[in-house]
Design a protein around this motif. Sequence first.
Motif, PDB file in Angstrom:
ATOM      1  N   GLY A 118      -5.812  -0.143  -2.095  1.00  0.00           N
ATOM      2  CA  GLY A 118      -5.316  -1.518  -2.113  1.00  0.00           C
ATOM      3  C   GLY A 118      -4.515  -1.883  -3.345  1.00  0.00           C
ATOM      4  O   GLY A 118      -3.942  -2.970  -3.417  1.00  0.00           O
ATOM      5  N   THR A 119      -4.439  -0.991  -4.309  1.00  0.00           N
ATOM      6  CA  THR A 119      -3.818  -1.318  -5.595  1.00  0.00           C
ATOM      7  C   THR A 119      -2.441  -1.968  -5.481  1.00  0.00           C
ATOM      8  O   THR A 119      -2.203  -3.005  -6.095  1.00  0.00           O
ATOM      9  CB  THR A 119      -3.742  -0.073  -6.504  1.00  0.00           C
ATOM     10  OG1 THR A 119      -5.042   0.496  -6.631  1.00  0.00           O
ATOM     11  CG2 THR A 119      -3.200  -0.427  -7.874  1.00  0.00           C
ATOM     12  N   PRO A 120      -1.502  -1.411  -4.697  1.00  0.00           N
ATOM     13  CA  PRO A 120      -0.162  -2.019  -4.678  1.00  0.00           C
ATOM     14  C   PRO A 120      -0.118  -3.405  -4.034  1.00  0.00           C
ATOM     15  O   PRO A 120       0.859  -4.118  -4.168  1.00  0.00           O
ATOM     16  CB  PRO A 120       0.686  -1.046  -3.853  1.00  0.00           C
ATOM     17  CG  PRO A 120      -0.162   0.103  -3.537  1.00  0.00           C
ATOM     18  CD  PRO A 120      -1.569  -0.219  -3.879  1.00  0.00           C
ATOM     19  N   CYS A 121      -1.188  -3.776  -3.351  1.00  0.00           N
ATOM     20  CA  CYS A 121      -1.198  -5.009  -2.555  1.00  0.00           C
ATOM     21  C   CYS A 121      -1.763  -6.205  -3.309  1.00  0.00           C
ATOM     22  O   CYS A 121      -1.763  -7.317  -2.772  1.00  0.00           O
ATOM     23  CB  CYS A 121      -2.014  -4.792  -1.277  1.00  0.00           C
ATOM     24  SG  CYS A 121      -1.596  -3.279  -0.399  1.00  0.00           S
ATOM     25  N   TYR A 122      -2.255  -6.011  -4.518  1.00  0.00           N
ATOM     26  CA  TYR A 122      -2.926  -7.083  -5.241  1.00  0.00           C
ATOM     27  C   TYR A 122      -2.265  -7.354  -6.577  1.00  0.00           C
ATOM     28  O   TYR A 122      -1.623  -6.481  -7.161  1.00  0.00           O
ATOM     29  CB  TYR A 122      -4.411  -6.738  -5.454  1.00  0.00           C
ATOM     30  CG  TYR A 122      -5.170  -6.731  -4.153  1.00  0.00           C
ATOM     31  CD1 TYR A 122      -5.657  -7.910  -3.598  1.00  0.00           C
ATOM     32  CD2 TYR A 122      -5.353  -5.552  -3.449  1.00  0.00           C
ATOM     33  CE1 TYR A 122      -6.323  -7.912  -2.387  1.00  0.00           C
ATOM     34  CE2 TYR A 122      -6.022  -5.541  -2.230  1.00  0.00           C
ATOM     35  CZ  TYR A 122      -6.508  -6.727  -1.711  1.00  0.00           C
ATOM     36  OH  TYR A 122      -7.150  -6.730  -0.507  1.00  0.00           O
ATOM     37  N   ALA A 123      -2.463  -8.596  -7.044  1.00  0.00           N
ATOM     38  CA  ALA A 123      -1.925  -9.058  -8.328  1.00  0.00           C
ATOM     39  C   ALA A 123      -0.429  -8.736  -8.377  1.00  0.00           C
ATOM     40  O   ALA A 123       0.264  -8.849  -7.368  1.00  0.00           O
ATOM     41  CB  ALA A 123      -2.706  -8.449  -9.488  1.00  0.00           C
ATOM     42  N   ASN A 124       0.038  -8.317  -9.528  1.00  0.00           N
ATOM     43  CA  ASN A 124       1.443  -7.941  -9.679  1.00  0.00           C
ATOM     44  C   ASN A 124       1.577  -6.430  -9.800  1.00  0.00           C
ATOM     45  O   ASN A 124       2.528  -5.923 -10.385  1.00  0.00           O
ATOM     46  CB  ASN A 124       2.043  -8.641 -10.902  1.00  0.00           C
ATOM     47  CG  ASN A 124       1.337  -8.237 -12.192  1.00  0.00           C
ATOM     48  OD1 ASN A 124       0.204  -7.756 -12.174  1.00  0.00           O
ATOM     49  ND2 ASN A 124       1.991  -8.437 -13.318  1.00  0.00           N
ATOM     50  N   TYR A 142       3.743  -3.348   1.565  1.00  0.00           N
ATOM     51  CA  TYR A 142       3.697  -2.959   0.149  1.00  0.00           C
ATOM     52  C   TYR A 142       3.961  -1.471  -0.013  1.00  0.00           C
ATOM     53  O   TYR A 142       4.753  -1.058  -0.857  1.00  0.00           O
ATOM     54  CB  TYR A 142       2.325  -3.313  -0.454  1.00  0.00           C
ATOM     55  CG  TYR A 142       2.051  -4.794  -0.421  1.00  0.00           C
ATOM     56  CD1 TYR A 142       2.562  -5.639  -1.404  1.00  0.00           C
ATOM     57  CD2 TYR A 142       1.298  -5.355   0.613  1.00  0.00           C
ATOM     58  CE1 TYR A 142       2.329  -7.006  -1.364  1.00  0.00           C
ATOM     59  CE2 TYR A 142       1.053  -6.719   0.649  1.00  0.00           C
ATOM     60  CZ  TYR A 142       1.574  -7.544  -0.334  1.00  0.00           C
ATOM     61  OH  TYR A 142       1.344  -8.889  -0.289  1.00  0.00           O
ATOM     62  N   TYR A 143       3.290  -0.673   0.805  1.00  0.00           N
ATOM     63  CA  TYR A 143       3.458   0.782   0.718  1.00  0.00           C
ATOM     64  C   TYR A 143       4.918   1.204   0.945  1.00  0.00           C
ATOM     65  O   TYR A 143       5.416   2.109   0.290  1.00  0.00           O
ATOM     66  CB  TYR A 143       2.580   1.503   1.749  1.00  0.00           C
ATOM     67  CG  TYR A 143       1.085   1.359   1.584  1.00  0.00           C
ATOM     68  CD1 TYR A 143       0.480   1.134   0.355  1.00  0.00           C
ATOM     69  CD2 TYR A 143       0.251   1.477   2.694  1.00  0.00           C
ATOM     70  CE1 TYR A 143      -0.902   1.029   0.231  1.00  0.00           C
ATOM     71  CE2 TYR A 143      -1.133   1.382   2.583  1.00  0.00           C
ATOM     72  CZ  TYR A 143      -1.697   1.160   1.351  1.00  0.00           C
ATOM     73  OH  TYR A 143      -3.057   1.065   1.230  1.00  0.00           O
ATOM     74  N   GLN A 144       5.580   0.541   1.874  1.00  0.00           N
ATOM     75  CA  GLN A 144       6.954   0.920   2.237  1.00  0.00           C
ATOM     76  C   GLN A 144       7.954   0.649   1.123  1.00  0.00           C
ATOM     77  O   GLN A 144       9.094   1.104   1.193  1.00  0.00           O
ATOM     78  CB  GLN A 144       7.394   0.195   3.516  1.00  0.00           C
ATOM     79  CG  GLN A 144       6.702   0.656   4.767  1.00  0.00           C
ATOM     80  CD  GLN A 144       7.142   2.036   5.240  1.00  0.00           C
ATOM     81  OE1 GLN A 144       7.920   2.730   4.603  1.00  0.00           O
ATOM     82  NE2 GLN A 144       6.617   2.444   6.370  1.00  0.00           N
ATOM     83  N   GLN A 145       7.556  -0.069   0.094  1.00  0.00           N
ATOM     84  CA  GLN A 145       8.461  -0.335  -1.028  1.00  0.00           C
ATOM     85  C   GLN A 145       8.474   0.815  -2.036  1.00  0.00           C
ATOM     86  O   GLN A 145       9.108   0.719  -3.084  1.00  0.00           O
ATOM     87  CB  GLN A 145       8.074  -1.649  -1.705  1.00  0.00           C
ATOM     88  CG  GLN A 145       8.306  -2.845  -0.789  1.00  0.00           C
ATOM     89  CD  GLN A 145       7.936  -4.149  -1.447  1.00  0.00           C
ATOM     90  OE1 GLN A 145       8.430  -4.453  -2.539  1.00  0.00           O
ATOM     91  NE2 GLN A 145       7.073  -4.912  -0.804  1.00  0.00           N
ATOM     92  N   SER A 146       7.818   1.894  -1.695  1.00  0.00           N
ATOM     93  CA  SER A 146       7.782   3.078  -2.558  1.00  0.00           C
ATOM     94  C   SER A 146       9.153   3.725  -2.626  1.00  0.00           C
ATOM     95  O   SER A 146       9.981   3.568  -1.732  1.00  0.00           O
ATOM     96  CB  SER A 146       6.766   4.092  -2.013  1.00  0.00           C
ATOM     97  OG  SER A 146       5.480   3.539  -2.017  1.00  0.00           O
ATOM     98  N   ASP A 147       9.369   4.494  -3.684  1.00  0.00           N
ATOM     99  CA  ASP A 147      10.623   5.236  -3.844  1.00  0.00           C
ATOM    100  C   ASP A 147      10.727   6.351  -2.813  1.00  0.00           C
ATOM    101  O   ASP A 147      11.811   6.686  -2.354  1.00  0.00           O
ATOM    102  CB  ASP A 147      10.709   5.836  -5.255  1.00  0.00           C
ATOM    103  CG  ASP A 147      10.664   4.759  -6.325  1.00  0.00           C
ATOM    104  OD1 ASP A 147      11.539   3.878  -6.319  1.00  0.00           O
ATOM    105  OD2 ASP A 147       9.731   4.793  -7.161  1.00  0.00           O
TER     106      ASP A 147
END
Length: 176
Positions: free
Chosen positions: A80-86, A146-151
């Motif tokens: 869940g890390t990429p989905c929370y806070a900034n 969120y995941y899809q915003q990866s490089d």
Amino acid sequence: MKIVLCGYMGSGKTAAAGLLSSKLEIPFVDLDQEIEKEIGENISEIFSKKGEIFFRKAENKVLKRLLETKKKQIIALGGGTPCYANNLSLIRQQPNTKLVYLKVSIEELTNRLFTEIEKRPLLHNLETKEQLKDFIRKHLFERTHYYQQSDVVVDADSTVEKVVEKILGKLERHSD
């Protein structure tokens, strides 16, 4: 350079990071393990005793610390890390940092996670494979943005060796 692996729980982030680390001779850090060291309790205990909000704040703090180091490293995030806070913007703003999404099918995630339900704080109340599959489907619907915003996005339904080959190939092409 930093390589940051993201993806749903059970996607193989830790295993892939470990193998990438040995192939590239870059140290590997597991974010969840770093949080456990910082708090002095395992993830399940943190969730049950202190709650998810406490955990997410600790996660953000430890992630910032890891990203601020100047050393080369491979970081395996929590699901869940990429989905929370900034967290996502923190990662994406880092110079010389590549975010890699290990994309795994719902079917494969269900098979991988069903045997680990008791060890996963978010899953321990699920009893059947169908309940697990529905839970994963809902979560992926919420998190895929969120995941899809990866490089780099890598199909990770296969063995860890094949996944790492794909990551290395895509990173090589991505750096050109």
